[in-house]
Design an enzyme around this catalytic site. Structure first.
Site, PDB file in Angstrom:
ATOM      1  N   HIS A 163      -0.103  -6.014   3.433  1.00 21.72           N
ATOM      2  CA  HIS A 163       0.518  -5.316   4.584  1.00 21.72           C
ATOM      3  C   HIS A 163       1.791  -4.566   4.161  1.00 21.72           C
ATOM      4  CE1 HIS A 163      -2.008  -7.977   7.159  1.00 21.72           C
ATOM      5  NE2 HIS A 163      -1.720  -8.855   6.204  1.00 21.72           N
ATOM      6  N   SER A 284      14.479  19.220  -5.992  1.00 16.81           N
ATOM      7  CA  SER A 284      14.433  19.816  -4.662  1.00 16.81           C
ATOM      8  C   SER A 284      15.182  21.142  -4.711  1.00 16.81           C
ATOM      9  CB  SER A 284      15.093  18.864  -3.662  1.00 16.81           C
ATOM     10  OG  SER A 284      15.576  19.590  -2.556  1.00 16.81           O
ATOM     11  N   LYS A 290      18.122  15.252  -6.000  1.00 21.16           N
ATOM     12  CA  LYS A 290      16.789  14.644  -5.867  1.00 21.16           C
ATOM     13  C   LYS A 290      15.882  14.803  -7.075  1.00 21.16           C
ATOM     14  CE  LYS A 290      14.651  13.691  -2.351  1.00 21.16           C
ATOM     15  NZ  LYS A 290      13.616  13.822  -1.356  1.00 21.16           N
ATOM     16  N   GLU A 297       2.283  12.329  -5.662  1.00 22.22           N
ATOM     17  CA  GLU A 297       1.922  12.689  -4.288  1.00 22.22           C
ATOM     18  C   GLU A 297       0.690  13.586  -4.261  1.00 22.22           C
ATOM     19  OE1 GLU A 297       5.632  13.915  -1.940  1.00 22.22           O
ATOM     20  OE2 GLU A 297       6.354  13.656  -3.987  1.00 22.22           O
TER      21      GLU A 297
END
Ligand code: ARG
Length: 465
Positions: A163, A284, A290, A297
């Site tokens: 979970h 970024s 970042k 992804e």
């Protein structure tokens, strides 16, 4: 093959009075994508013409001319000098037209005893078999990297999740080797599908077979198939092999997408379990601090097209009357797209694992939170104090509640507080609650115990090398 006055299609134009509408050319032409079948198409024609000659359906001089022409075309294609022409619809007609340019009338004999319907399936099956093997070798590469990385982390501990809540302690090797198993099943599925598609449709002609006394066993063998297909109508309509390929890709892609997700989570600021190497990360455009795991992804994101492509072809095929319909030309783009992207996703996954930096410290820190040894302790109590599991469970729930109140972990409680199974049990419990014991005490086969993981890594190495 003289062009008629109105420049109507030289193959089928004799009964037509009007030139094709440019829109027809646009919707009908597949050359932009089926040129990827060029080498298979040439191979199929070489073998087909050899068989025609062997069966004395064409003369040996005609065969020689055809073979010479096909060789020239192959060289042109390999050197990127072949001019693919939309006017000739597809790869089959493009090659046949060029053959005609090169060798003249003998080219017109090549299409004896075959149709584009059996030709395209033969080409496509050959292409998919080759692509399947290529995928399997990329899977093997990835598995090798997983096994290498796992060997280094048999004792690196981290939380395992259910979970997405920290659940129990596992080794990083155990987590990574889970992907080894998924990929092993994927490879099994791909290889298994080859057995089913390994029947040669060539010679089924348009749908009903042919009146020529051809030798289908010969062409099948020469093209590397197990045997010729049994039913000419099925042969030209069958796209199961493409569907199976797409579904195998979708399943493999789903595994990679879970891998992409794990990496993305692990690389997050909240977890900090891993650092992706710079060459697989991006920055970024607005937030200079970042570092983003785009590569992981995108592996996760590729799943959209994998399932889309599978459903696209499944939907195209549904309800088509036997036998061939032009709808079936829609089979190629999803297959090429899924193949290209799966190979890419496999390669990128491989690169990510190779370069990933593991933050053992952060993983350990996470193991020391959330009482991850609670279940281990319950097992230990059952084994050492002969308690029923439910009773042990309740006792531990009790000490967890005390620890929560004191805002600490159960192993921070005093030996007196831990004396839940008799007077001297607290000391022993405290000793047991050393974090490494979690994996070391596991006994079941397939568990995260270092012994088991090591054994599975050995088995994997034997399977891979
Ligand atoms: N380009 C076609 C395809 O991919 C080849 C078969 C054409 N057959 C036909 N009867 N028009 O399906």
């Amino acid at each position: 093959m003289k062009k008629n006055k109105k420049n109507i299609n030289p193959i089928w134009g004799s009964n037509f009075n009007k030139q094709s509408n440019p829109l027809l050319e646009k919707i009908n032409s597949s050359i932009d994508f089926d040129k990827r079948l060029a080498l298979q198409d040439i191979k199929v024609s070489e073998v087909h013409s050899l068989m025609l000659q062997k069966k004395r359906i064409i003369s040996s001089s005609e065969y020689k001319l055809i073979l010479k022409g096909l060789k020239k075309i192959k060289a042109l294609i390999l050197n990127n000098k072949f001019e693919f022409n939309k006017k000739y619809e597809d790869i089959h007609m493009n090659i046949e037209m060029e053959l005609h340019n090169l060798i003249g009338e003998a080219a017109e004999k090549l299409h004896t005893a075959r149709s584009r319907n059996d030709q395209v399936v033969t080409d496509f099956k050959l292409w998919i078999i080759q692509a399947t093997k290529e995928i399997c070798s990329k899977i093997t590469d990835l598995q090798k990297t997983i096994v290498k990385k796992s060997s280094l982390h048999i004792k690196t501990i981290m939380p395992g999740f259910t979970h997405l809540q920290s659940a129990q302690i596992v080794s990083l090797a155990h987590h990574l080797m889970a992907y080894y198993e998924m990929l092993k099943r994927d490879k099994g599925r791909f290889l298994d599908s080859i057995n089913r598609m390994n029947e040669c449709p060539l010679g089924s002609a348009a749908l009903a077979g042919t009146s020529f006394n051809i030798d289908r066993g010969f062409t099948s063998k020469k093209l590397g198939f197990k045997k010729p297909t049994s039913n000419s109508m099925d042969s030209v309509s069958d796209r199961d092999y493409a569907l199976e390929f797409l579904s195998n890709i979708a399943i493999c892609g789903s595994h990679l997408s879970r891998f992409g997700e794990d990496i993305t989570i692990w690389a997050s600021d909240q977890f900090k379990f891993v650092n992706l190497s710079d060459d697989f990360s991006t920055g970024s455009s607005i937030m200079p601090q970042k570092k983003n795991p785009d590569s992981a992804e995108l592996i996760r994101g590729k799943m959209g097209r994998f399932s889309g492509n599978f459903f696209s072809l499944l939907t195209t095929i549904k309800g088509l009357p036997l036998t061939y319909s032009k709808d079936l030309q829609e089979d190629k783009e999803p297959v090429f797209d899924s193949y290209d992207n799966l190979v890419l996703a496999l390669e990128v996954s491989n690169g990510i694992i190779k370069g990933i930096k593991i933050n053992k410290k952060e993983m350990l820190k996470a193991c020391n939170k959330n009482n991850l040894m609670a279940t281990d302790l319950a097992d230990w109590l059952v084994i050492n104090y002969n308690l029923p599991f439910r009773k042990a469970y309740k006792m531990i729930a009790g000490i967890i509640s005390i620890a929560n109140k004191k805002n600490c972990q159960i192993n921070d409680l005093t030996t007196i507080e831990l004396n839940i199974a008799g007077n001297d049990s607290g000391k022993k419990i405290k000793k047991f609650l050393k974090i490494d014991n979690s994996i070391n005490y596991k006994q079941s086969s397939g568990s995260t115990s270092p012994k088991e993981v090591k054994k599975n890594i050995q088995i994997a190495k034997r399977e891979l090398y």
